[in-house]
Scaffold this motif. Structure first.
Motif, PDB file in Angstrom:
ATOM      1  N   TRP A   1      -7.438   0.851  -2.847  1.00  0.00           N
ATOM      2  CA  TRP A   1      -5.937   1.503  -3.487  1.00  0.00           C
ATOM      3  C   TRP A   1      -5.066   0.625  -4.379  1.00  0.00           C
ATOM      4  CZ3 TRP A   1      -2.369  -1.924  -2.122  1.00  0.00           C
ATOM      5  CH2 TRP A   1      -2.712  -2.625  -0.864  1.00  0.00           C
TER       6      TRP A   1
ATOM      7  N   GLU B   1      -4.936   0.045  -9.721  1.00  0.00           N
ATOM      8  CA  GLU B   1      -4.161   0.155 -10.865  1.00  0.00           C
ATOM      9  C   GLU B   1      -2.818  -0.466 -10.517  1.00  0.00           C
ATOM     10  OE1 GLU B   1      -3.165   4.566 -11.788  1.00  0.00           O
ATOM     11  OE2 GLU B   1      -5.005   5.121 -10.614  1.00  0.00           O
ATOM     12  N   LEU B   2      -2.518  -1.148 -10.013  1.00  0.00           N
ATOM     13  CA  LEU B   2      -1.534  -2.056  -9.558  1.00  0.00           C
ATOM     14  C   LEU B   2      -1.534  -2.918 -10.587  1.00  0.00           C
ATOM     15  CD1 LEU B   2      -1.054  -2.949  -5.762  1.00  0.00           C
ATOM     16  CD2 LEU B   2       0.285  -1.124  -7.448  1.00  0.00           C
TER      17      LEU B   2
ATOM     18  N   GLU C   1       0.877  -1.131  -0.073  1.00  0.00           N
ATOM     19  CA  GLU C   1      -0.040   0.065  -0.012  1.00  0.00           C
ATOM     20  C   GLU C   1       0.914   1.199   0.080  1.00  0.00           C
ATOM     21  OE1 GLU C   1      -3.470   2.032   2.496  1.00  0.00           O
ATOM     22  OE2 GLU C   1      -2.796   0.304   3.320  1.00  0.00           O
TER      23      GLU C   1
ATOM     24  N   THR D   1       3.000   5.261  -6.355  1.00  0.00           N
ATOM     25  CA  THR D   1       3.208   4.603  -7.626  1.00  0.00           C
ATOM     26  C   THR D   1       2.160   3.783  -8.025  1.00  0.00           C
ATOM     27  OG1 THR D   1       5.609   4.643  -6.907  1.00  0.00           O
ATOM     28  CG2 THR D   1       5.032   3.308  -9.044  1.00  0.00           C
ATOM     29  N   PRO D   2       0.921   4.222  -8.270  1.00  0.00           N
ATOM     30  CA  PRO D   2      -0.253   3.647  -8.629  1.00  0.00           C
ATOM     31  C   PRO D   2      -0.228   2.339  -9.530  1.00  0.00           C
ATOM     32  CG  PRO D   2      -0.564   5.850  -8.428  1.00  0.00           C
ATOM     33  CD  PRO D   2       0.790   5.824  -8.456  1.00  0.00           C
TER      34      PRO D   2
ATOM     35  N   ALA E   1       1.895   1.660  -3.374  1.00  0.00           N
ATOM     36  CA  ALA E   1       0.894   2.156  -4.359  1.00  0.00           C
ATOM     37  C   ALA E   1       0.338   3.331  -4.074  1.00  0.00           C
ATOM     38  CB  ALA E   1      -0.279   1.187  -4.076  1.00  0.00           C
ATOM     39  N   ARG E   2       0.514   4.215  -2.899  1.00  0.00           N
ATOM     40  CA  ARG E   2       0.125   5.628  -2.795  1.00  0.00           C
ATOM     41  C   ARG E   2       0.894   6.363  -3.648  1.00  0.00           C
ATOM     42  NH1 ARG E   2      -4.928   5.212  -0.396  1.00  0.00           N
ATOM     43  NH2 ARG E   2      -4.707   3.846   1.250  1.00  0.00           N
TER      44      ARG E   2
END
Length: 480
Positions: free
Chosen positions: A401, A404-405, A368, A374-375, A371-372
């Motif tokens: 969140w 988009e990963l 997470e 580097t989505p 991802a915050r």
């Protein structure tokens, strides 16, 4: 009871007892000398020789000793090979004992931290000195109780030699009974002699456990010896299968030692007391949420070696047993508990008095954070096959969140070459060895990281790092 009758025949029974002792001693010496070097085969890598040895030991463990004796005593003369009864008895009993001793010795050797072998190699010790001076002395107190118990079984197993006319204790007792028709005194005397001989071979129980008896000469980070001035941390571990799990124990010892901590692992295996029928009842359906767990096969000996059968079990059936296992560990005085399973457990409802580490949530928190910022990051996962991959995709897609990963999977388990081959083309930003039992060998995660050129985090690594954050400031570091 006719004491005169007993006194008259006691010398014959004692003489026969010496034959039993000689049979036992020769069998134990030969089986130990042969099994000890063979137990090393296959410990460091799987090879055709180790596979052939596994098949041979499985075959010998499956055959009754009596069948082996009949083969040599009655079968070989058909081909012109005639052996006298005593050598046949020694050969048959030794072959049977070898099969069990190999697994007994292996279980003890696997429990020794593989990092110590690496440290010995780094110090330039020859291979034979590593095994003789480092590994075997530490494995000895681990496998000795099981070995002595097996020695008692060998002693009692010599009674089958009576079938091929060996004048051992059971044979002579039966012969006396057949001539006098007074079985009570003779059989009681024979039983007492067996008890006296067998009792000497049983391991002594002093209230101490193997945790206390295991040598403390454990190499720490950088090849330094762990400092024995501070008591090790008692860390609880829960596996969702059956035990023992020397592979996971060695892995955790190695990971804690890398941070300078010596631990005493205390284990609970949630499926340990279940029968084959009970295990079958909780197997997962084709589409049901499931967890892959190791257990003993229907015909395996639970007293010897770790489990070797993998089955997908219903997730809720396994997690429903977690609370009781964690509670038992806390009653044993552990500092915290690590659950050795990397599955997300949405229906989890557990209350504990002390911290409990779930690796899946430790790895999810790390993802997470990535991802915050580097989505569209590319995340690689090492899992066991398509079933675990499907479950992970569902779990990750439920995270708000993580939309988009880019998720990429390798179902290769512990095959490092296959893992690298699967993930190298997608050039991931981060790789998780999500399956807890995958790639647990020494340096496996580091090797994958070097070959892919990206950070690699195993479920066990994430669990240990999270566990360290829960330790109080006064926790002693073994290398301090």
């Amino acid at each position: 009871m006719d004491m005169n009758y007993l006194a008259e025949n006691l010398p014959l029974l004692l003489q026969a007892a010496w034959v039993t002792v000689w049979l036992t001693v020769l069998t134990l010496i030969l089986s130990t000398v042969i099994a000890l070097p063979l137990s090393v085969v296959g410990l460091t890598r799987v090879s055709p020789a180790s596979q052939a040895l596994d098949m041979a030991t499985l075959l010998l463990r499956s055959l009754p000793t009596l069948v082996i004796l009949f083969f040599f005593y009655y079968g070989l003369p058909q081909f012109g090979i005639v052996l006298s009864p005593f050598p046949v008895a020694v050969i048959g009993l030794t072959l049977s004992a070898i099969a069990y001793n190999i697994e007994i010795f292996r279980s003890g050797l696997r429990a020794v931290d593989p990092g110590q072998i690496e440290a010995a190699r780094a110090l330039g010790l020859p291979g034979w000195r590593t095994w003789v001076q480092i590994v075997f002395p530490q494995a000895l107190p681990i496998f000795t109780p099981t070995y002595l118990s097996n020695a008692t079984l060998v002693l009692k197993g010599t009674s089958v030699a009576s079938i091929i006319t060996i004048p051992e204790l059971t044979s002579v007792a039966n012969e006396i009974v057949s001539m006098t028709y007074q079985p009570f005194e003779i059989l009681i005397a024979a039983a007492l002699i067996y008890i006296l001989m067998g009792g000497r071979a049983e391991p002594r129980r002093s209230g101490r456990t193997l945790e206390h008896d295991t040598p403390a000469c454990v190499f720490g980070k950088g090849g330094r010896r762990m400092n024995g001035n501070h008591p090790p941390l008692r860390i609880g571990f829960v596996s969702l299968g059956q035990g023992p799990r020397p592979d996971l124990e060695a892995l955790h010892n190695r990971l804690f030692a890398a941070h300078g901590f010596e631990i005493v692992p205390v284990w609970e295996h949630v499926l340990d007391k279940l029968t084959a029928t009970e295990l079958q009842a909780i197997e997962a359906g084709a589409e049901a949420p499931a967890i892959r767990a190791l257990h003993h096969g229907a015909g395996s000996d639970r007293a010897v070696g770790p489990p070797g059968t993998n089955t997908w079990f219903d997730r809720e059936a396994l997690t429903g047993r977690l609370g009781a296992a964690i509670s038992r560990l806390e009653d044993k005085g552990v500092t915290l508990t690590i659950v050795c399973a990397a599955e997300m457990l949405p229906a989890l409802d557990i209350r504990s008095r002390l911290p409990v580490i779930f690796p899946a949530y430790a790895m999810t928190a790390q993802t997470e954070m990535l991802a915050r910022t580097t989505p569209a990051a590319r995340i690689g996962f090492v899992v066991y096959g398509d079933r675990q991959r499907r479950q992970q995709v569902e779990g990750w897609r439920s995270q708000p969140w993580a939309g988009e990963l880019s998720l990429h999977f390798s179902g290769a388990g512990s095959d490092i070459d296959a893992i690298v081959g699967d993930l190298a083309p997608v050039r991931p930003d981060l790789v998780f060895i999500w399956a807890y039992g995958a790639a647990t060998g020494p340096g496996a995660a580091e090797q994958i990281s070097r070959r892919l050129g990206v950070p690699v985090v195993s479920a066990a690594m994430a669990a240990v790092r999270m566990a360290l954050s829960f330790l109080p400031a006064g926790a002693e570091q073994a290398s301090s």
